[in-house]
Scaffold this motif. Sequence first.
Motif, mmCIF file in Angstrom:
data_model
loop_
_atom_site.group_PDB
_atom_site.id
_atom_site.type_symbol
_atom_site.label_atom_id
_atom_site.label_comp_id
_atom_site.label_asym_id
_atom_site.label_seq_id
_atom_site.Cartn_x
_atom_site.Cartn_y
_atom_site.Cartn_z
ATOM 1 N N SER A 98 15.184 5.807 6.044
ATOM 2 C CA SER A 98 15.380 6.879 7.027
ATOM 3 C C SER A 98 15.532 6.310 8.433
ATOM 4 O O SER A 98 14.883 6.762 9.382
ATOM 5 N N LEU A 99 16.377 5.325 8.554
ATOM 6 C CA LEU A 99 16.527 4.632 9.843
ATOM 7 C C LEU A 99 17.097 5.542 10.910
ATOM 8 O O LEU A 99 17.937 6.422 10.627
ATOM 9 N N LYS A 100 16.642 5.326 12.138
ATOM 10 C CA LYS A 100 17.050 6.109 13.295
ATOM 11 C C LYS A 100 17.686 5.186 14.328
ATOM 12 O O LYS A 100 17.376 3.981 14.351
ATOM 13 N N PRO A 101 18.521 5.705 15.196
ATOM 14 C CA PRO A 101 19.117 4.852 16.246
ATOM 15 C C PRO A 101 18.052 4.118 17.070
ATOM 16 O O PRO A 101 18.286 2.978 17.484
ATOM 17 N N GLU A 102 16.906 4.733 17.273
ATOM 18 C CA GLU A 102 15.852 4.084 18.060
ATOM 19 C C GLU A 102 15.177 2.926 17.323
ATOM 20 O O GLU A 102 14.354 2.212 17.908
ATOM 21 N N ASP A 103 15.522 2.722 16.050
ATOM 22 C CA ASP A 103 15.032 1.549 15.323
ATOM 23 C C ASP A 103 15.884 0.311 15.611
ATOM 24 O O ASP A 103 15.549 -0.789 15.161
ATOM 25 N N THR A 104 16.977 0.487 16.334
ATOM 26 C CA THR A 104 17.837 -0.639 16.678
ATOM 27 C C THR A 104 17.064 -1.669 17.493
ATOM 28 O O THR A 104 16.473 -1.340 18.522
ATOM 29 N N ALA A 105 17.044 -2.901 17.002
ATOM 30 C CA ALA A 105 16.263 -3.951 17.649
ATOM 31 C C ALA A 105 16.498 -5.270 16.920
ATOM 32 O O ALA A 105 17.053 -5.301 15.823
ATOM 33 N N VAL A 106 16.053 -6.344 17.551
ATOM 34 C CA VAL A 106 15.905 -7.614 16.850
ATOM 35 C C VAL A 106 14.517 -7.612 16.217
ATOM 36 O O VAL A 106 13.520 -7.375 16.910
ATOM 37 N N PRO A 117 16.821 -3.205 22.960
ATOM 38 C CA PRO A 117 17.490 -3.526 24.224
ATOM 39 C C PRO A 117 16.685 -3.050 25.434
ATOM 40 O O PRO A 117 16.362 -1.857 25.530
ATOM 41 N N GLY A 118 16.345 -3.952 26.307
ATOM 42 C CA GLY A 118 15.613 -3.602 27.505
ATOM 43 C C GLY A 118 14.177 -3.198 27.289
ATOM 44 O O GLY A 118 13.559 -2.589 28.175
ATOM 45 N N LYS A 119 13.629 -3.506 26.119
ATOM 46 C CA LYS A 119 12.259 -3.092 25.812
ATOM 47 C C LYS A 119 11.363 -4.298 25.563
ATOM 48 O O LYS A 119 11.832 -5.412 25.356
ATOM 49 N N GLU A 120 10.059 -4.023 25.577
ATOM 50 C CA GLU A 120 9.085 -5.038 25.212
ATOM 51 C C GLU A 120 9.080 -5.220 23.690
ATOM 52 O O GLU A 120 9.547 -4.363 22.945
#
Length: 126
Positions: free
Chosen positions: A84-92, A40-43
């Motif tokens: 070992s997924l992290k919240p920061e792995d959230t993405a399409v 979200p909101g990232k490149e």
Amino acid sequence: VQLQASGGGLVQPGGSLRLSCAASGFTLGYYAIGWFRQGPGKERDGVACMSSSDGSTYYADSVKGRFTISRDNAKNTVYLQMNSLKPEDTAVYYCATGRNLVRYSGSYYFAEYDYWGQGTLVTVSS
């Protein structure tokens, strides 16, 4: 000619998911293939790539040791095992074929892209 990504979903932190990218209309084994993601909101960032010649793999610094890219030429499919997924792995997450791998800012990208899949959403949240 199509790349179809699937396997995304909601997972808790520390959990695992396996994404699939199935090719149709061409032989995936002849191409270098990569997984990319856009949060979200990232490149859009490179996550993992695999060469067509010798199967060498390349990983972004942020996922090294946690994610594994692999391919099954018989099924014309490439996979991304995510542990070992992290919240920061959230993405399409997108798969794409390309040429001329380059490293930039801790990730890998292709200088030229051939085909893109449609993306699959991964949400890591408790």
